[in-house]
Design a protein around this motif. Structure first.
Motif, PDB file in Angstrom:
ATOM      1  N   HIS A   4       0.838  -1.193   0.000  1.00  0.00           N
ATOM      2  CA  HIS A   4       0.000   0.000   0.000  1.00  0.00           C
ATOM      3  C   HIS A   4       0.877   1.247   0.000  1.00  0.00           C
ATOM      4  CE1 HIS A   4      -3.355  -2.632   0.860  1.00  0.00           C
ATOM      5  NE2 HIS A   4      -2.645  -3.155   1.843  1.00  0.00           N
ATOM      6  N   ASP A  16       6.131   2.645  -0.126  1.00  0.00           N
ATOM      7  CA  ASP A  16       5.163   1.550  -0.159  1.00  0.00           C
ATOM      8  C   ASP A  16       5.407   0.662   1.044  1.00  0.00           C
ATOM      9  OD1 ASP A  16       3.843   2.242  -2.543  1.00  0.00           O
ATOM     10  OD2 ASP A  16       5.429   1.310  -3.744  1.00  0.00           O
ATOM     11  N   GLU A  19       1.746  -5.451   3.795  1.00  0.00           N
ATOM     12  CA  GLU A  19       0.970  -5.718   5.002  1.00  0.00           C
ATOM     13  C   GLU A  19       1.733  -6.491   6.069  1.00  0.00           C
ATOM     14  OE1 GLU A  19      -2.872  -7.329   3.993  1.00  0.00           O
ATOM     15  OE2 GLU A  19      -3.426  -5.520   2.892  1.00  0.00           O
ATOM     16  N   GLY A  53      -6.796   6.402   5.839  1.00  0.00           N
ATOM     17  CA  GLY A  53      -6.432   5.010   5.675  1.00  0.00           C
ATOM     18  C   GLY A  53      -6.744   4.155   6.885  1.00  0.00           C
ATOM     19  N   THR A  83      -4.636  -0.389   4.064  1.00  0.00           N
ATOM     20  CA  THR A  83      -5.048   0.364   2.882  1.00  0.00           C
ATOM     21  C   THR A  83      -3.969   1.403   2.591  1.00  0.00           C
ATOM     22  OG1 THR A  83      -6.161   2.110   4.149  1.00  0.00           O
ATOM     23  CG2 THR A  83      -7.493   0.166   3.556  1.00  0.00           C
ATOM     24  N   ALA A  84      -4.180   2.183   1.532  1.00  0.00           N
ATOM     25  CA  ALA A  84      -3.308   3.333   1.288  1.00  0.00           C
ATOM     26  C   ALA A  84      -3.421   4.259   2.496  1.00  0.00           C
ATOM     27  CB  ALA A  84      -3.745   4.056   0.018  1.00  0.00           C
TER      28      ALA A  84
END
Length: 111
Positions: A4, A16, A19, A53, A83-84
């Motif tokens: 994300h 980035d 997760e 987010g 999420t982003a």
């Protein structure tokens, strides 16, 4: 593992985060320094505000009060992106590249 995008304000730095990686480690791998100390969610040195987010923690209750969590404060050292994200960390900065080693002949002698 899904990755994300993370936007750090007010610097505009981006990285980035997958997760499986805490935000702090993902930022460092991307060359971004976020404040930190303990890296286990207790010292609160890395505390920053999540503007947008969703994150999750793999520990039961990180070092934040219920009110702080409701206000959007997170601990990047133990937070994982779901999420982003857009976060606010006033002390975020690019990591300094290591200084080159001095150029000197190797003689084997001690000084």
């Amino acid at each position: 593992m899904p990755s994300h995008p993370v936007l750090v304000q007010p610097s505009g730095l981006r990285f980035d985060a997958d997760e499986d990686t805490p935000l702090l480690l993902a930022a460092q791998a991307a060359g971004i320094k976020l404040p930190s100390s303990c890296r286990n969610g207790t010292c609160r040195a890395c505390m920053c505000l999540m503007l947008e987010g969703e994150i999750r923690y793999r520990i039961e209750w990180p070092g934040l009060s219920r009110d702080e969590k409701e206000e959007g404060w997170i601990l990047p050292c133990v937070a994982h992106a779901v999420t982003a994200l857009e976060i606010q960390s006033l002390q975020a900065a690019p990591l300094e590249p290591p200084a080159p080693a001095p150029d000197r002949a190797l003689t084997g002698a001690r000084r």
